[in-house]
Design an enzyme around this catalytic site. Sequence first.
Site, mmCIF file in Angstrom:
data_model
loop_
_atom_site.group_PDB
_atom_site.id
_atom_site.type_symbol
_atom_site.label_atom_id
_atom_site.label_comp_id
_atom_site.label_asym_id
_atom_site.label_seq_id
_atom_site.Cartn_x
_atom_site.Cartn_y
_atom_site.Cartn_z
ATOM 1 N N ASN A 162 58.231 51.384 27.133
ATOM 2 C CA ASN A 162 58.411 51.006 25.734
ATOM 3 C C ASN A 162 58.787 52.198 24.863
ATOM 4 O O ASN A 162 59.498 52.044 23.873
ATOM 5 C CB ASN A 162 57.175 50.277 25.219
ATOM 6 C CG ASN A 162 57.221 48.823 25.635
ATOM 7 O OD1 ASN A 162 58.077 48.081 25.181
ATOM 8 N ND2 ASN A 162 56.355 48.427 26.556
ATOM 9 N N GLY B 151 56.930 43.382 19.296
ATOM 10 C CA GLY B 151 56.916 43.643 20.744
ATOM 11 C C GLY B 151 55.710 44.465 21.162
ATOM 12 O O GLY B 151 55.379 45.463 20.528
ATOM 13 N N ASN B 152 55.075 44.051 22.236
ATOM 14 C CA ASN B 152 53.839 44.704 22.693
ATOM 15 C C ASN B 152 54.069 45.924 23.573
ATOM 16 O O ASN B 152 55.079 45.971 24.269
ATOM 17 C CB ASN B 152 53.001 43.673 23.469
ATOM 18 C CG ASN B 152 52.269 42.768 22.511
ATOM 19 O OD1 ASN B 152 51.749 43.212 21.509
ATOM 20 N ND2 ASN B 152 52.259 41.468 22.828
ATOM 21 N N GLN C 31 65.041 53.521 18.822
ATOM 22 C CA GLN C 31 65.121 52.605 17.673
ATOM 23 C C GLN C 31 64.580 53.278 16.415
ATOM 24 O O GLN C 31 65.138 53.121 15.330
ATOM 25 C CB GLN C 31 64.392 51.292 17.986
ATOM 26 C CG GLN C 31 65.158 50.478 19.048
ATOM 27 C CD GLN C 31 64.567 49.108 19.326
ATOM 28 O OE1 GLN C 31 63.591 48.704 18.714
ATOM 29 N NE2 GLN C 31 65.174 48.396 20.263
ATOM 30 N N ARG D 225 54.790 43.835 30.600
ATOM 31 C CA ARG D 225 54.101 44.379 31.774
ATOM 32 C C ARG D 225 54.434 43.511 32.968
ATOM 33 O O ARG D 225 54.283 42.299 32.938
ATOM 34 C CB ARG D 225 52.595 44.374 31.527
ATOM 35 C CG ARG D 225 51.815 45.187 32.569
ATOM 36 C CD ARG D 225 50.329 44.943 32.449
ATOM 37 N NE ARG D 225 49.749 45.602 31.292
ATOM 38 C CZ ARG D 225 49.072 46.749 31.344
ATOM 39 N NH1 ARG D 225 48.908 47.374 32.484
ATOM 40 N NH2 ARG D 225 48.553 47.268 30.248
ATOM 41 N N ASP E 22 47.269 36.686 15.037
ATOM 42 C CA ASP E 22 45.821 36.679 15.292
ATOM 43 C C ASP E 22 45.084 36.159 14.057
ATOM 44 O O ASP E 22 44.128 35.381 14.162
ATOM 45 C CB ASP E 22 45.356 38.094 15.643
ATOM 46 C CG ASP E 22 46.198 38.699 16.751
ATOM 47 O OD1 ASP E 22 46.208 38.139 17.849
ATOM 48 O OD2 ASP E 22 46.883 39.711 16.501
ATOM 49 N N GLY F 133 65.674 36.546 23.182
ATOM 50 C CA GLY F 133 64.398 36.149 23.787
ATOM 51 C C GLY F 133 63.833 34.900 23.145
ATOM 52 O O GLY F 133 64.425 34.307 22.241
ATOM 53 N N ALA G 67 66.871 39.600 20.330
ATOM 54 C CA ALA G 67 67.353 38.384 19.668
ATOM 55 C C ALA G 67 67.581 37.228 20.639
ATOM 56 O O ALA G 67 67.514 36.065 20.252
ATOM 57 C CB ALA G 67 68.639 38.694 18.906
ATOM 58 N N HIS H 164 46.288 44.818 18.235
ATOM 59 C CA HIS H 164 46.721 43.488 18.668
ATOM 60 C C HIS H 164 46.558 43.423 20.187
ATOM 61 O O HIS H 164 47.505 43.618 20.944
ATOM 62 C CB HIS H 164 48.181 43.212 18.276
ATOM 63 C CG HIS H 164 48.726 41.991 18.972
ATOM 64 N ND1 HIS H 164 48.286 40.720 18.697
ATOM 65 C CD2 HIS H 164 49.624 41.862 19.971
ATOM 66 C CE1 HIS H 164 48.896 39.862 19.486
ATOM 67 N NE2 HIS H 164 49.715 40.528 20.276
HETATM 68 P P1 NAX Z 1 61.301 37.555 25.825
HETATM 69 O O1 NAX Z 1 61.154 38.270 27.128
HETATM 70 O O2 NAX Z 1 61.623 36.113 25.786
HETATM 71 O O3 NAX Z 1 62.408 38.309 24.964
HETATM 72 C C1 NAX Z 1 62.442 39.680 24.803
HETATM 73 C C2 NAX Z 1 63.883 40.065 24.581
HETATM 74 O O4 NAX Z 1 63.920 41.458 24.261
HETATM 75 C C3 NAX Z 1 64.779 39.864 25.806
HETATM 76 O O5 NAX Z 1 65.892 39.067 25.447
HETATM 77 C C4 NAX Z 1 65.206 41.289 26.175
HETATM 78 O O6 NAX Z 1 66.531 41.340 26.682
HETATM 79 C C5 NAX Z 1 65.096 41.977 24.822
HETATM 80 N N1 NAX Z 1 65.015 43.449 24.893
HETATM 81 C C6 NAX Z 1 64.403 44.208 25.822
HETATM 82 N N2 NAX Z 1 64.615 45.505 25.574
HETATM 83 C C7 NAX Z 1 65.369 45.569 24.461
HETATM 84 C C8 NAX Z 1 65.932 46.644 23.727
HETATM 85 N N3 NAX Z 1 65.768 47.918 24.121
HETATM 86 N N4 NAX Z 1 66.668 46.349 22.628
HETATM 87 C C9 NAX Z 1 66.857 45.072 22.259
HETATM 88 N N5 NAX Z 1 66.368 44.023 22.924
HETATM 89 C C10 NAX Z 1 65.631 44.262 24.014
HETATM 90 O O7 NAX Z 1 59.939 37.871 25.028
HETATM 91 P P2 NAX Z 1 59.335 37.117 23.769
HETATM 92 O O8 NAX Z 1 58.496 35.996 24.235
HETATM 93 O O9 NAX Z 1 60.412 36.855 22.790
HETATM 94 O O10 NAX Z 1 58.327 38.230 23.220
HETATM 95 C C11 NAX Z 1 58.799 39.440 22.675
HETATM 96 C C12 NAX Z 1 57.657 40.422 22.499
HETATM 97 O O11 NAX Z 1 56.695 39.932 21.559
HETATM 98 C C13 NAX Z 1 56.863 40.714 23.763
HETATM 99 O O12 NAX Z 1 56.644 42.127 23.855
HETATM 100 C C14 NAX Z 1 55.565 40.001 23.535
HETATM 101 O O13 NAX Z 1 54.501 40.577 24.262
HETATM 102 C C15 NAX Z 1 55.398 40.185 22.060
HETATM 103 N N6 NAX Z 1 54.441 39.294 21.378
HETATM 104 C C16 NAX Z 1 53.731 39.825 20.344
HETATM 105 C C17 NAX Z 1 52.864 39.065 19.574
HETATM 106 C C18 NAX Z 1 52.118 39.651 18.433
HETATM 107 O O14 NAX Z 1 51.286 38.935 17.869
HETATM 108 N N7 NAX Z 1 52.302 40.904 18.031
HETATM 109 C C19 NAX Z 1 52.613 37.651 19.932
HETATM 110 C C20 NAX Z 1 53.707 37.013 20.724
HETATM 111 C C21 NAX Z 1 54.318 37.894 21.788
HETATM 112 O O15 NAX Z 1 53.507 37.857 22.921
#
Ligand code: NAX
Length: 327
Positions: free
Chosen positions: A105, A130-131, A112, A92, A159, A14, A12, A187
């Site tokens: 992951n 998340g990826n 979760q 990564r 996409d 991020g 949340a 994805h």
């Molecule tokens: P950010 O790094 O800005 O935010 C991620 C947040 O997740 C951080 O605040 C971190 O503290 C938190 N987090 C990590 N582990 C956690 C856990 N165990 N429980 C709860 N929170 C946790 O990344 P952001 O730009 O917001 O992107 C989030 C994810 O979306 C990434 O994995 C990114 O690769 C993925 N994406 C997926 C897309 C899709 O189309 N499926 C596109 C956009 C994005 O790249």
Amino acid sequence: SQAPVKVTVTGAAGQIGYALLFRIASGQLLGADTPVALSLLEIPQAVRAAEGTAMELQDCAFPLLRSIDITDDPRQAFDGVNVALLVGARPRTKGMERGDLLEANGGIFKPQGEAINAGAADDVRILVVGNPANTNALIAQSHAPDVPAERFTAMTRLDHNRALAQLSAKLDVPVTAIRNMTIWGNHSATQYPDLYHAQVNGKIAADQVEEEWLRDTFIPTVAKRGAAIIEARGASSAASAAGAAIDHVYTWVNGTPEGDWTSAAVVSDGSYGVPEGLISSFPVVSRNGRYEIVQGLEINEFSRERIDATVRELIEERDAVKQLGLI
Ligand code: NAX
């Protein structure tokens, strides 16, 4: 008055979280008549930042926002959850092998999944953003045996939207002139955006563009758009990703328009030769609150090769997480 719908957002604090939460709270996820109870899940180091976002949410005085809960405990976050948006993931970092990434992951999506299994509401819907999104969804799903597998989905709507936008610009038509766009598979850069079923003003899109453009420009532009955004913006897609997450859930709840479909990664039933149980992107319709894979499409040789290649990558990811004992 109506009981609020509990929406849990992980990651949340991020960048996607920041672009997503205000739209949820304003009613864009579930509609203008549905009150929302937000639950924000973060890791301990980021709880304070999530609290800051919650203060801003409060300051918007959204009429539909009934409560905000902030926690680092998945059990608490997913207790009674109706809509779970799993955005937080381990990115990564330099020198990280794919196995390390999947393992890190797994450490997030296994607990979760277990927490969703333990506490989610009967009507829970889960979207993994998340990826690596498809495989993270598979990990969570495999640890939630009491939740119907079809409730676990991963996001390829961004996409899909990118493909609509590229085609719209190419043919100089509004996106509303385009129907039946499909993203197949993972994805990732192997995804296959399919113009052989997409229609523009009722005619097959592939017939309205040069084959060379389709193959050498359209497909790579859509598949590598995420990298292009990072290159330009210095940060990965956030608002567009949040927008796609809103679209994915809104469509899931409210349905696809007659005669159209969308793209979502859902659990395969073996359709189109995609092994049963893999979470792969398909053309889907949403009816009666369920995503269903569109059946009976003819797949030409070009599409067959592309679909097989992206599905092969999903199989490799599945086999890797199996070997790591994550599923
Ligand atoms: P950010 O790094 O800005 O935010 C991620 C947040 O997740 C951080 O605040 C971190 O503290 C938190 N987090 C990590 N582990 C956690 C856990 N165990 N429980 C709860 N929170 C946790 O990344 P952001 O730009 O917001 O992107 C989030 C994810 O979306 C990434 O994995 C990114 O690769 C993925 N994406 C997926 C897309 C899709 O189309 N499926 C596109 C956009 C994005 O790249």
